[in-house]
Scaffold this motif. Sequence first.
Motif, PDB file in Angstrom:
ATOM      1  N   ILE A 125       0.857  -1.179   0.000  1.00  0.00           N
ATOM      2  CA  ILE A 125       0.000   0.000   0.000  1.00  0.00           C
ATOM      3  C   ILE A 125       0.897   1.234   0.000  1.00  0.00           C
ATOM      4  O   ILE A 125       1.744   1.404   0.869  1.00  0.00           O
ATOM      5  N   THR A 126       0.674   2.112  -1.008  1.00  0.00           N
ATOM      6  CA  THR A 126       1.471   3.331  -1.155  1.00  0.00           C
ATOM      7  C   THR A 126       0.574   4.556  -1.130  1.00  0.00           C
ATOM      8  O   THR A 126      -0.381   4.637  -1.899  1.00  0.00           O
ATOM      9  N   THR A 127       0.886   5.485  -0.257  1.00  0.00           N
ATOM     10  CA  THR A 127       0.159   6.753  -0.190  1.00  0.00           C
ATOM     11  C   THR A 127       1.154   7.904  -0.082  1.00  0.00           C
ATOM     12  O   THR A 127       2.271   7.743   0.385  1.00  0.00           O
ATOM     13  N   ALA A 128       0.701   9.072  -0.501  1.00  0.00           N
ATOM     14  CA  ALA A 128       1.530  10.269  -0.354  1.00  0.00           C
ATOM     15  C   ALA A 128       1.491  10.793   1.071  1.00  0.00           C
ATOM     16  O   ALA A 128       2.437  11.434   1.526  1.00  0.00           O
ATOM     17  N   GLY A 129       0.391  10.487   1.781  1.00  0.00           N
ATOM     18  CA  GLY A 129       0.228  10.967   3.155  1.00  0.00           C
ATOM     19  C   GLY A 129      -0.018   9.838   4.120  1.00  0.00           C
ATOM     20  O   GLY A 129       0.485   8.702   3.945  1.00  0.00           O
ATOM     21  N   ASN A 130      -0.835  10.112   5.122  1.00  0.00           N
ATOM     22  CA  ASN A 130      -1.037   9.185   6.227  1.00  0.00           C
ATOM     23  C   ASN A 130      -1.842   7.945   5.841  1.00  0.00           C
ATOM     24  O   ASN A 130      -2.669   7.973   4.927  1.00  0.00           O
TER      25      ASN A 130
END
Length: 299
Positions: A289-294
């Motif tokens: 799982i990749t996100t720019a934020g939290n």
Amino acid sequence: TPSKAAGTRLTAVAGTGATLPVTFNPTLGSLALTAQTGVIQLFSTNLTSSTSLSFTGPVLVGPGTTVTASFGTAFFSSSIDAVIGGGSLTVNCFGSPITIGASVGATQQLSSLNLNSVSSNIGGSYVYASGAVSIIGTLSLPTVFNAVVGSFYVGGIVQGIGNNLSIALSVTTTGGTITLSGVLGVNEFASIDLNAGTGVIFLGGTIDSSGAQTYTGIVKLLNDTTITANGNVTFAGTVDSADNQQSLDVGASASIIFDAVIGANIPLSTLAATIFSRGGPNIFIGGNITTAGNQIYNG
């Protein structure tokens, strides 16, 4: 074949077992066609009323059929099907609703269906089309709704009243899409099942259901998306944002299941997954799982 001068009202009634064929292209003040126990066949490429259109009885449409109510409603009391050999239907209403009282394409599927209005109401349980179904405006579904189509697009709110919603792309479709860019479930669906197969599901609003939700296929977020379900929420394929700006917030009373990677192609801005009940349901993660934020996981 009915005939009437432009700008006037036309009312026609076909008796028991009769067929009422419509092949003309006038602009009428209003149009009301009734087939008592027969059918209405529409072969017009441009049937236009300056006020309302009313079709009482089953309707069969030929290729390229377009009906327009410029300043009134369009009302179909019964089912709509294609003629043998195929047919499509476009309905235009400018400022007034479109009402279809029964299923579309259940006996003979349409090649395409386009509803352009502030709101449309489909009272039947089935919509079958080999090609695209496009609905501009709010869509109201007062009963169980099942669609099998080449692609499915709704540009506004989708409303249910405690019924099940199922939209699937035909097994013969390649590269098809399901696009629900607005709020889904204003009056809440019992369950939601979107199956794009190898295609793409585009989401972009608040999605509520009193039961489970299942998304089969690639999911892409057009806007920040919030999903709430009194049951399981399952993503059977990958999930990505459209441009690294969209967030996903999922809340469920049962399990939340991510079967594949999230954000691998275009990361989400943030991700939140929350289990409302304690002591049983889990959050299942089946890939990176990749996100720019939290990222927040409660459960």
